[in-house]
Design an enzyme around this catalytic site. Sequence first.
Site, mmCIF file in Angstrom:
data_model
loop_
_atom_site.group_PDB
_atom_site.id
_atom_site.type_symbol
_atom_site.label_atom_id
_atom_site.label_comp_id
_atom_site.label_asym_id
_atom_site.label_seq_id
_atom_site.Cartn_x
_atom_site.Cartn_y
_atom_site.Cartn_z
ATOM 1 N N HIS A 150 0.829 -1.216 0.000
ATOM 2 C CA HIS A 150 0.000 0.000 0.000
ATOM 3 C C HIS A 150 0.858 1.259 0.000
ATOM 4 C CE1 HIS A 150 -3.000 -2.975 1.133
ATOM 5 N NE2 HIS A 150 -3.893 -2.111 0.731
ATOM 6 N N ILE A 151 1.806 1.354 0.934
ATOM 7 C CA ILE A 151 2.598 2.579 1.036
ATOM 8 C C ILE A 151 3.626 2.652 -0.101
ATOM 9 C CG2 ILE A 151 4.205 3.891 2.479
ATOM 10 C CD1 ILE A 151 2.784 2.620 4.936
ATOM 11 N N ASP A 170 9.966 -6.681 -4.218
ATOM 12 C CA ASP A 170 8.942 -7.235 -3.312
ATOM 13 C C ASP A 170 9.045 -8.758 -3.381
ATOM 14 O OD1 ASP A 170 6.022 -5.879 -2.136
ATOM 15 O OD2 ASP A 170 6.253 -8.061 -2.186
ATOM 16 N N ALA A 227 10.553 4.271 7.195
ATOM 17 C CA ALA A 227 9.315 4.620 7.924
ATOM 18 C C ALA A 227 8.469 3.364 8.034
ATOM 19 C CB ALA A 227 8.564 5.722 7.188
ATOM 20 N N ASP A 253 12.072 7.194 10.882
ATOM 21 C CA ASP A 253 10.842 7.498 11.632
ATOM 22 C C ASP A 253 10.553 6.437 12.692
ATOM 23 O OD1 ASP A 253 8.423 9.032 12.054
ATOM 24 O OD2 ASP A 253 7.325 7.418 11.056
ATOM 25 N N GLU A 258 11.561 2.303 20.991
ATOM 26 C CA GLU A 258 10.881 3.600 20.982
ATOM 27 C C GLU A 258 10.279 3.875 22.355
ATOM 28 O OE1 GLU A 258 8.023 3.621 17.774
ATOM 29 O OE2 GLU A 258 9.570 3.265 16.262
ATOM 30 N N HIS A 281 8.145 8.466 15.023
ATOM 31 C CA HIS A 281 7.122 7.524 14.515
ATOM 32 C C HIS A 281 5.816 8.259 14.160
ATOM 33 C CE1 HIS A 281 5.859 3.034 14.671
ATOM 34 N NE2 HIS A 281 5.184 3.685 13.730
ATOM 35 N N ILE A 282 5.955 9.299 13.354
ATOM 36 C CA ILE A 282 4.770 10.099 12.994
ATOM 37 C C ILE A 282 4.403 9.931 11.511
ATOM 38 C CG2 ILE A 282 4.741 11.871 14.783
ATOM 39 C CD1 ILE A 282 6.505 12.367 11.441
ATOM 40 N N GLY A 283 4.998 8.922 10.863
ATOM 41 C CA GLY A 283 4.728 8.738 9.427
ATOM 42 C C GLY A 283 3.249 8.781 9.091
ATOM 43 N N GLY A 284 2.455 8.113 9.910
ATOM 44 C CA GLY A 284 1.019 8.032 9.606
ATOM 45 C C GLY A 284 0.184 8.986 10.435
HETATM 46 P P1 NAI Z 1 1.550 -3.728 2.991
HETATM 47 O O1 NAI Z 1 1.295 -5.012 3.645
HETATM 48 O O2 NAI Z 1 0.519 -3.112 2.139
HETATM 49 O O3 NAI Z 1 2.899 -3.849 2.108
HETATM 50 C C1 NAI Z 1 4.063 -4.501 2.545
HETATM 51 C C2 NAI Z 1 4.746 -5.074 1.310
HETATM 52 O O4 NAI Z 1 6.014 -5.615 1.706
HETATM 53 C C3 NAI Z 1 3.958 -6.214 0.654
HETATM 54 O O5 NAI Z 1 3.834 -5.960 -0.730
HETATM 55 C C4 NAI Z 1 4.824 -7.444 0.923
HETATM 56 O O6 NAI Z 1 4.735 -8.422 -0.089
HETATM 57 C C5 NAI Z 1 6.209 -6.830 0.994
HETATM 58 N N1 NAI Z 1 7.180 -7.650 1.706
HETATM 59 C C6 NAI Z 1 6.993 -8.418 2.806
HETATM 60 N N2 NAI Z 1 8.152 -9.001 3.172
HETATM 61 C C7 NAI Z 1 9.091 -8.570 2.293
HETATM 62 C C8 NAI Z 1 10.474 -8.837 2.146
HETATM 63 N N3 NAI Z 1 11.143 -9.625 2.999
HETATM 64 N N4 NAI Z 1 11.133 -8.245 1.116
HETATM 65 C C9 NAI Z 1 10.470 -7.446 0.235
HETATM 66 N N5 NAI Z 1 9.156 -7.161 0.328
HETATM 67 C C10 NAI Z 1 8.482 -7.715 1.352
HETATM 68 O O7 NAI Z 1 1.998 -2.735 4.164
HETATM 69 P P2 NAI Z 1 1.949 -1.150 4.144
HETATM 70 O O8 NAI Z 1 0.629 -0.660 4.611
HETATM 71 O O9 NAI Z 1 2.494 -0.662 2.865
HETATM 72 O O10 NAI Z 1 2.969 -0.843 5.344
HETATM 73 C C11 NAI Z 1 4.370 -1.063 5.205
HETATM 74 C C12 NAI Z 1 5.082 -0.812 6.529
HETATM 75 O O11 NAI Z 1 4.854 0.528 6.975
HETATM 76 C C13 NAI Z 1 4.639 -1.709 7.690
HETATM 77 O O12 NAI Z 1 5.800 -2.138 8.383
HETATM 78 C C14 NAI Z 1 3.868 -0.802 8.604
HETATM 79 O O13 NAI Z 1 3.977 -1.211 9.951
HETATM 80 C C15 NAI Z 1 4.594 0.518 8.371
HETATM 81 N N6 NAI Z 1 3.809 1.702 8.719
HETATM 82 C C16 NAI Z 1 4.461 2.723 9.373
HETATM 83 C C17 NAI Z 1 3.765 3.859 9.719
HETATM 84 C C18 NAI Z 1 4.482 4.989 10.388
HETATM 85 O O14 NAI Z 1 3.847 5.763 11.108
HETATM 86 N N7 NAI Z 1 5.773 5.146 10.188
HETATM 87 C C19 NAI Z 1 2.332 4.004 9.464
HETATM 88 C C20 NAI Z 1 1.765 2.919 8.689
HETATM 89 C C21 NAI Z 1 2.497 1.800 8.371
#
Ligand code: NAI
Length: 400
Positions: A150-151, A170, A227, A253, A258, A281-284
């Site tokens: 997603h991100i 990925d 992030a 981030d 933390e 940790h304010i990314g979102g």
């Molecule tokens: P998502 O689940 O939509 O995407 C994660 C992607 O990583 C998937 O396409 C998956 O196939 C891939 N992936 C998994 N293991 C992998 C590996 N070993 N090598 C390569 N690719 C791999 O998750 P989303 O929503 O995009 O979130 C991503 C990260 O961002 C999560 O860790 C989440 O906790 C973090 N996050 C951080 C925030 C912040 O405030 N900094 C806010 C929201 C999310």
Amino acid sequence: MKILLLEGIHMCAKLRLEEMGFTVQLEKSALSEEELLKVIAPFSALGIRSKTQLSAKFLNAVPSLIAVGAFCIGTNQIDLKCANAVGVPIFNAPYSNTRSVAELVIAEIISLSRHLMDLSRSTHSGEWIKSAQGAHEVRGKTLGIVGYGHIGSQVSILAEALGLRVIYYDVIKKLPLGNAKSVDSLVDLLRQSDFVTLHVPETPLTMNMIGDEQIKLMKNGSYLINASRGSVVDIGALASALRQGYLSGAAIDVFPLEPKNNKETFKSEIQGLKNVILTPHIGGSTEEAQESIGHEVAESLIRLLKYGSTLGAVNFPNVDCPPYEGSYRLINVHRNVPGVLGKVNGIVSELGGNIRAQYLSTDSNVGYLIMDIENGAAEKIYQNVKELGTSLRTRVLGMS
Ligand code: NAI
């Protein structure tokens, strides 16, 4: 039906739920489990954020609770296993802050490339360092995205609009958006990228996925952005590469350790380094994301309470079902043991009901059954199904 919302959940959730006919009580703060147990009885659903803890003790003591909305991303404040076992679906909003994280990453790419944070700090303190040295446009540079979910995919779209060349890696085959290209391995990505940004979940595979060895594969003078989760980067290895000037900067981030709240002090070996952006940790964390969470979880609760849909529940068999017309809808959460469906069907047919539609989904513990029924003794059908030894939660919608 009454819904209790705690912890200052965004007003849009209250308004939307009221618009759909629910009575909503909105409280600013969290309640302790004891306080909550005293007031919860009249409420069919509960909305919380991260501060309210819902343990097995609480979940076992609230037989009339139909659902919990976690108006946040994480759900580890709730005993999900117990909620499943007692038949309470839990909803959250995992992707409501996707755009907020993606925008932060874009801001950081330009900030790192122009040393904005250091220049702002020095100008604030009276220095005047006007120079083009080491400052670059991002146009034409290569951005490597690790994790194209997603991100990652949002970052990809926004980055291309700035003229960056986007590559990604990925573990799952993902459709490239725009002109982005996938590469075969993390090594390929690290070797080619001017900026590396991490968007993977925390898994055993991603633990320290960027350490000494991987940083050495990155281009000399490139940048790292994290992030995602603190465990993904070996922060000591990163600090050392920055100190040696091998990397030109980083934006971090999330950290392996933390602080638990805003009162605790934050300490990390990456503090105090040049061209390193550190954020708590304010990314979102944006007001738009909070509003979006309010909308998303409120909609999930509405779909569940009005129609029985559990789509998106984190701990429960997912069943989506269309609205019902000309019938009433029996909803039964039961222990997943053989023969339940036969018994329920038997009760309905014995009492003259005609089953118009039936939806069933199960996991290893519970089954979730929705039946649209016409005719028959609705009240008696409901009572008899409710009294089955396997039933955990039973309700009927649209019974006249
Ligand atoms: P998502 O689940 O939509 O995407 C994660 C992607 O990583 C998937 O396409 C998956 O196939 C891939 N992936 C998994 N293991 C992998 C590996 N070993 N090598 C390569 N690719 C791999 O998750 P989303 O929503 O995009 O979130 C991503 C990260 O961002 C999560 O860790 C989440 O906790 C973090 N996050 C951080 C925030 C912040 O405030 N900094 C806010 C929201 C999310």
